[in-house]
Motif scaffolding. Structure first.
Motif: not given
Length: 579
Positions: A138, A284, A288
Motif C-alpha cells: 500500500m 487488503h 490497495l
C-alpha cells in the motif's frame, strides 16, 4: 525470460537529484553514504534500489529476511545497481496486541514516506507475516516507483506423532478438542514445537499465504513467490533474480501502477477464490486498489469470483499444506487450470505476461491441485451478504463453512464485547443451543480498535461436549485465514459506528441466507429505531498518538479499512532539499 523492458532514454534517475549534484548538497548526500565504504563510482548514475525489510525477531514469519536481503543485494550488484537496505515496522500477527491490523496503515505510512523521502529509484519489499506485505505494498503504491515483492515463504509442514499438522488451523481444532474433553492439555501443548518447526509464515492457506499468492497473481512478484518454502534454497535464488530484475524495471521506468491494473485485480480475486484464500485479503485488496485509483468494490469479490470452485486442497478448506501445494506445481499450475477465466495478457514484473508464465504449467499431484471437472468444493471465493443487519455488506467464506448452516435461522446470543464473550461463553447457565447464532459486537475497525481476528468465536464448552462442532457466528471482526466455520465477518457498518449490529439483543432472530446473499435481523424498523434512540454512542479509546489518529480516520471494512486521508497517492517528487 522474455525481456520486454529493455533500457530506453528516460529522464534523469530520481537518485541523481541527490547523488548527481556537483554542489554542497551533493557533497552532503554522497559523503555521509561513503562512510559505509561505498566507492565513488556507485553514485555516478547507476540505479539505486531500496530494500524495504520488515525483519524482526518479534515476527517469526520474517525472522530470516536479513538473509534473504543479502540475496537480493547480490542480484542488484550483479545487474549494475546500488542496493541500500532500510527497515520498516514489523507486524508480528501472533505477538502484537491488541491486533496487528491496527498498525497496518501505520506501516503503510512509514513505507510511503521512507520510499518517497530517500534517494532511491526502485524498491524491493521483503515481508511475509499477515499485515506486513499488504502494508508495504500500500505504501509503495502511493509513491509508485518500480517495485517488486519477495515474500518470506511458508514454513515447512508441521509433523506431530506421524501426521502433518497445520499452523493455526490445528490450533483451533486441538483447542476445541481439549475443551470437549477429547484430548488432554498435555497432548495439546506437546503439539507446539511440532507445529512450528521452521522459519516462515503459516503453512496453511492463512492470511500470509493467501496474500503471498495474491501478489504473485497480481504480477508484482516472481513465479512461485506464494508457495516456495521459506527454507528452500530456491527462495534465495528467487531473491537473487528479483534483485537483477528490479534494476531492469528501473531502467525501463516500469512503475508499480503499470502492473496493478483492473485486470490484475480481477486475476487476483479469481486465484484467491480457487485457493480458498483468507477473508483478510479482501480488505487488503480494497485498500490497495484505493491507493492506485483502480475501481474495486466489495461486491466485485462475489461477482468476479462467481463460479470459481476450490482447486487447492489446502487447510483450512482442504487437507494439505503449503509445502504440498508447491510440490504439486504451485500457483502457475493452478492458474493454468483457470486459464480460460483469467486475463492472460496482464503484465508481470518477471518480464512475461501472466499467461506466458502459466502456459503449460503441469499439475504434479491432482489430489492437491484439482481440475475444474473434479474440484475440491464447488463453492469457493467470498459470498458478499447484504440486508438490514449489514447495509454495507458482510463476508462469509463458504469453502470453510458447514454447508448445512449456510442457510440458517436462529436466535441471537449477544456479547457486547470480547471481554463479555470470554467471561460468559463457557458458563453452564448460558442459554444457548446448536441452533443459536453467536453474535459479537465491538470488534470492528473503530470498536476494538483495529478489527481483531476473533470472529471465529470458540463454541460453548457444553455444546462441544455434546459433539457440536460448528455454529453460525456473526460479528464486525475478522478471522485468521487459518480458521474455519460458518462465520459471518466484517459486518458493515460496525457496531461502534452505529451500524444495526449495535442494536441486536439476545433472543432476536437472525436469518442467514448464504445462497441468496442475505443477512437479516428479523426485527421491525420501528423497533430498531427505538433501540437506536437509546444508543449511548461510540467509545473514546485514546486521546493521543496513532490510535487517536486511527480511530478518527479509519474507513469501514467494505472500503478496506484504510485511513481516509491516505487513499490515493503522494507520488515520488520531493522538491525541497534537506540542507
Amino acid at each position: 525470460m522474455a525481456d520486454d523492458n529493455s533500457e530506453r532514454p528516460v529522464k534523469p534517475r530520481r537518485s541523481q537529484h541527490s547523488y548527481g549534484k556537483l554542489d554542497r548538497d551533493g557533497f552532503i548526500h554522497r559523503s555521509w553514504m561513503k562512510a559505509q565504504g561505498l566507492p565513488d563510482d556507485v553514485f555516478e548514475g547507476r540505479p539505486v534500489i531500496g530494500i524495504c525489510n520488515t525483519w524482526s525477531e518479534l515476527t517469526p514469519c520474517n525472522a530470516h529476511l536479513r538473509e534473504i536481503a543479502e540475496y537480493v543485494k547480490r542480484g542488484v550488484w550483479e545487474a549494475g545497481g546500488l542496493p541500500l537496505e532500510f527497515p520498516a515496522m514489523s507486524l508480528g500477527e501472533t505477538q502484537m496486541r491488541p491486533t496487528a491490523m491496527l498498525f497496518r496503515n501505520l506501516l503503510a505510512m512509514e513505507v510511503e514516506e521512507s520510499i518517497r523521502g530517500n534517494p532511491i529509484d526502485g524498491v524491493v519489499l521483503l515481508g511475509g507475516c499477515d499485515k506486513t506485505t499488504p502494508g508495504q505494498l500500500m505504501g509503495a503504491a502511493s509513491v509508485d516507483l518500480p517495485t517488486m515483492v519477495v515474500s518470506s515463504g511458508p514454513m515447512l509442514n508441521g509433523k506431530f506423532r506421524g501426521k502433518n499438522i497445520g499452523s493455526g488451523t490445528d490450533v483451533w481444532r486441538l483447542s476445541e478438542a481439549v475443551r470437549a474433553g477429547e484430548i488432554t492439555k498435555e497432548d495439546f501443548f506437546a503439539a507446539e514445537s511440532a507445529m512450528s518447526r521452521s522459519r516462515g509464515f503459516c503453512n496453511t492457506m492463512g492470511s500470509a499465504s493467501s496474500f503471498a499468492a495474491v501478489v504473485e497473481s497480481l504480477g508484482v512478484a516472481m513465479p512461485y513467490n506464494g508457495t516456495l518454502p521459506a527454507v528452500d534454497a530456491r527462495r534465495q535464488a528467487m531473491a537473487h533474480i528479483s534483485g537483477r530484475r528490479i534494476v531492469e524495471l528501473v531502467k525501463a521506468d516500469q512503475r508499480l501502477s503499470s502492473f496493478l491494473t483492473r485486470e490484475a485485480f480481477e486475476n487476483a480475486i479469481m486465484v484467491h477464490a480457487a485457493i480458498g484464500g483468507s477473508t483478510n485479503s479482501v480488505i487488503h485488496l480494497l485498500a490497495l486498489a484505493g491507493r492506485v485509483g483502480v475501481e474495486l468494490t466489495l461486491e466485485d469479490f462475489d461477482k468476479v469470483g462467481k463460479g470459481i470452485p476450490l482447486l487447492a486442497n489446502i487447510q483450512p478448506s482442504g487437507e494439505y499444506l503449503m509445502e504440498d501445494l508447491h510440490y504439486a506445481g504451485g500457483l502457475p499450475s493452478l492458474m493454468n487450470v483457470l486459464k480460460d477465466r483469467l486475463h492472460a495478457g496482464a503484465k508481470s514484473v518477471e518480464g512475461r505476461s501472466v499467461g506466458e508464465i502459466f502456459d503449460g504449467a503441469e499439475v504434479y499431484n491432482a489430489e492437491v491441485i484439482a481440475s475444474l471437472d473434479h474440484p475440491i468444493k464447488e463453492d469457493a471465493g467470498m459470498w458478499v451478504l447484504h440486508g438490514n443487519l449489514a447495509p454495507d455488506g458482510a463476508l462469509i467464506k463458504p469453502s470453510a463453512a458447514t454447508k448445512e448452516l449456510l442457510s440458517h435461522r436462529g436466535k441471537a446470543v449477544v456479547f457486547e464485547n470480547i471481554e463479555e464473550f470470554k467471561a460468559r461463553i463457557d458458563d453452564p447457565d448460558l442459554e444457548v443451543d446448536e441452533n443459536s447464532v453467536l453474535l459479537l459486537k465491538g470488534c470492528g475497525p473503530k470498536g476494538y480498535p483495529g478489527m481483531p481476528e476473533v470472529g471465529n468465536m470458540p463454541l460453548p464448552e457444553k455444546l462441544l461436549k455434546k459433539g457440536v462442532r460448528d455454529m453460525v457466528r456473526v460479528s464486525d471482526a475478522r478471522m485468521s485465514g487459518t480458521a474455519f466455520g460458518t462465520v459471518v465477518l466484517h459486518v458493515s457498518p460496525e457496531a461502534e459506528a452505529g451500524g444495526p449490529l449495535a442494536f441486536v439483543e439476545t433472543g432476536d432472530e437472525i436469518l442467514l441466507d448464504g445462497p441468496g446473499r442475505r443477512l437479516e435481523l428479523l426485527v421491525s424498523d420501528e423497533e430498531l429505531a427505538r433501540r437506536k434512540a437509546r444508543w449511548a454512542g461510540p467509545t473514546e479509546h485514546s486521546t493521543r498518538g496513532y490510535v487517536h489518529l486511527y480511530t478518527n480516520h479509519v474507513q469501514q471494512a467494505n472500503k478496506g479499512c484504510d485511513l481516509d486521508f491516505l487513499v490515493g497517492g503522494s507520488g515520488d517528487e520531493v522538491k525541497r532539499e534537506s540542507h
